[in-house]
Design an enzyme around this catalytic site. Structure first.
Site, PDB file in Angstrom:
ATOM      1  N   MET A 172       5.038  -2.149   1.608  1.00 30.88           N
ATOM      2  CA  MET A 172       5.779  -3.176   2.343  1.00 30.88           C
ATOM      3  C   MET A 172       4.828  -4.108   3.080  1.00 30.88           C
ATOM      4  O   MET A 172       5.068  -5.320   3.157  1.00 30.88           O
ATOM      5  CB  MET A 172       6.751  -2.507   3.319  1.00 30.88           C
ATOM      6  CG  MET A 172       7.699  -3.488   4.006  1.00 30.88           C
ATOM      7  SD  MET A 172       8.800  -4.346   2.867  1.00 30.88           S
ATOM      8  CE  MET A 172       8.485  -6.059   3.296  1.00 30.88           C
ATOM      9  N   LYS A 173       3.748  -3.578   3.615  1.00 31.93           N
ATOM     10  CA  LYS A 173       2.764  -4.414   4.302  1.00 31.93           C
ATOM     11  C   LYS A 173       2.147  -5.430   3.342  1.00 31.93           C
ATOM     12  O   LYS A 173       1.948  -6.600   3.698  1.00 31.93           O
ATOM     13  CB  LYS A 173       1.680  -3.541   4.930  1.00 31.93           C
ATOM     14  CG  LYS A 173       0.506  -4.300   5.514  1.00 31.93           C
ATOM     15  CD  LYS A 173       0.893  -5.242   6.634  1.00 31.93           C
ATOM     16  CE  LYS A 173      -0.354  -5.854   7.270  1.00 31.93           C
ATOM     17  NZ  LYS A 173      -0.029  -6.878   8.270  1.00 31.93           N
ATOM     18  N   LEU A 174       1.839  -5.010   2.117  1.00 28.40           N
ATOM     19  CA  LEU A 174       1.299  -5.950   1.140  1.00 28.40           C
ATOM     20  C   LEU A 174       2.303  -7.053   0.828  1.00 28.40           C
ATOM     21  O   LEU A 174       1.931  -8.222   0.680  1.00 28.40           O
ATOM     22  CB  LEU A 174       0.906  -5.223  -0.148  1.00 28.40           C
ATOM     23  CG  LEU A 174      -0.287  -4.266  -0.079  1.00 28.40           C
ATOM     24  CD1 LEU A 174      -0.588  -3.711  -1.466  1.00 28.40           C
ATOM     25  CD2 LEU A 174      -1.520  -4.975   0.488  1.00 28.40           C
TER      26      LEU A 174
END
Length: 299
Positions: A172-174
């Site tokens: 999700m961070k990417l």
């Protein structure tokens, strides 16, 4: 009930504020120095203890927070010579770095038999939010571990979002950074196209600001463009390229067609190749403008 003892690795731009909030809000905190002594000494003045090395830090901690550059540094911190795993004790490790999800999943499986539970808890927002204790956290891992680490995360986070199993937080961070760096690449090209037509950044901003295309990322990006504040968004082009490279690896591994991801990555690769890797992300606008023979400043 005594609060968990927290170890912290990576007290840099983001990590200092996070660690400050942890120790000032009651958790026993142990830190380890890397290169810069200033944040270490500041945290010690607030009540943190300094460990001589990672082995000692692990021995003095129940939960360890990592805020380092990426997967190579996480792997070295955990499993390298004298790393956290060398202490031979049970630990929960929260990786707040922007890491490669495939590395995170592999490391978690590797460390579990040693009593080390690795979870991914990457961050969104800025170093100012880290200092204020208002970061966003995307938390992967199982429910029992999340319940254990939540009181620590809450010391530096204003919003915590559960994303699913280990690896989902880093994925999700990417995606979050893909959108953000996509904005940066779009703004940079749009500003250059405008400059070619004689439209200044001030005119551009007068249309976008307070309109449907406005957002907090736009505001920080344009704090550099309009005010030349180098601290507006302290995230380097090198880190942006690293994250977009991780995204490319994920897209390839999952068999996903990702043409926009490749284009965004290439914008940052171009800037890094031009010697601007240590510049901050909003400065991409000047790189793109310069390569097209225009300037975004009056001078």
């Amino acid at each position: 009930m005594a609060l968990d003892r927290v170890g912290f690795v990576g007290v840099g731009l983001m990590g200092h504020g996070m660690a400050k909030n942890i120790v000032e809000k009651g958790h026993p905190l142990t830190i380890v120095a890397h290169r810069n002594r200033e944040p270490v000494e500041d945290l010690k003045s607030r009540g943190a203890r300094e460990a001589a090395d990672l082995h000692e830090l692990a021995a003095q901690s129940d939960i360890v927070v990592l805020c380092v550059t990426g997967s190579p540094q996480v792997e070295a911190t955990l499993t390298g010579p004298g790393g956290l795993a060398s202490a031979g004790k049970e630990l929960i490790v929260c990786d707040c770095s922007t890491s490669d999800p495939s590395s995170t999943v592999k490391l978690a499986a590797q460390l579990a038999p040693q009593g080390i539970t690795l979870v991914d808890t990457p961050l969104s927002r800025t170093p100012k939010d880290a200092e204020a204790g208002t970061l966003d956290v995307m938390a992967g891992g199982d429910d029992a571990t999340f319940d254990r680490i939540r009181p620590v995360l809450e010391k530096f986070a204003g919003r915590i979002v559960r994303t699913g199993p280990v690896g989902s937080g880093h994925t999700m961070k990417l995606l979050n950074n893909f959108i953000a760096m996509g904005y940066a690449a779009l703004y940079s090209e749009a500003l250059t196209l405008g400059a070619k037509a004689g439209l200044t950044p001030q005119v551009f901003d007068s249309v976008i600001r307070d309109g449907r295309m406005d957002c907090p990322f736009y505001r920080t990006f344009f704090t550099w463009v309009l005010e030349r504040d180098p601290n507006a968004h302290r995230f380097t082009i090198a880190n942006a390229l690293k994250d977009m490279t991780y995204l490319s690896g994920y897209a390839n591994a999952s068999g996903t067609v990702n043409p926009l991801g490749a284009a965004v990555r290439n914008s940052f690769a171009l800037a890094a190749g031009a010697g601007r890797a240590e510049d901050f992300v909003p400065m991409l606008s000047d790189v793109i403008a310069g390569m097209n023979g225009v300037k975004l400043t009056a001078k």
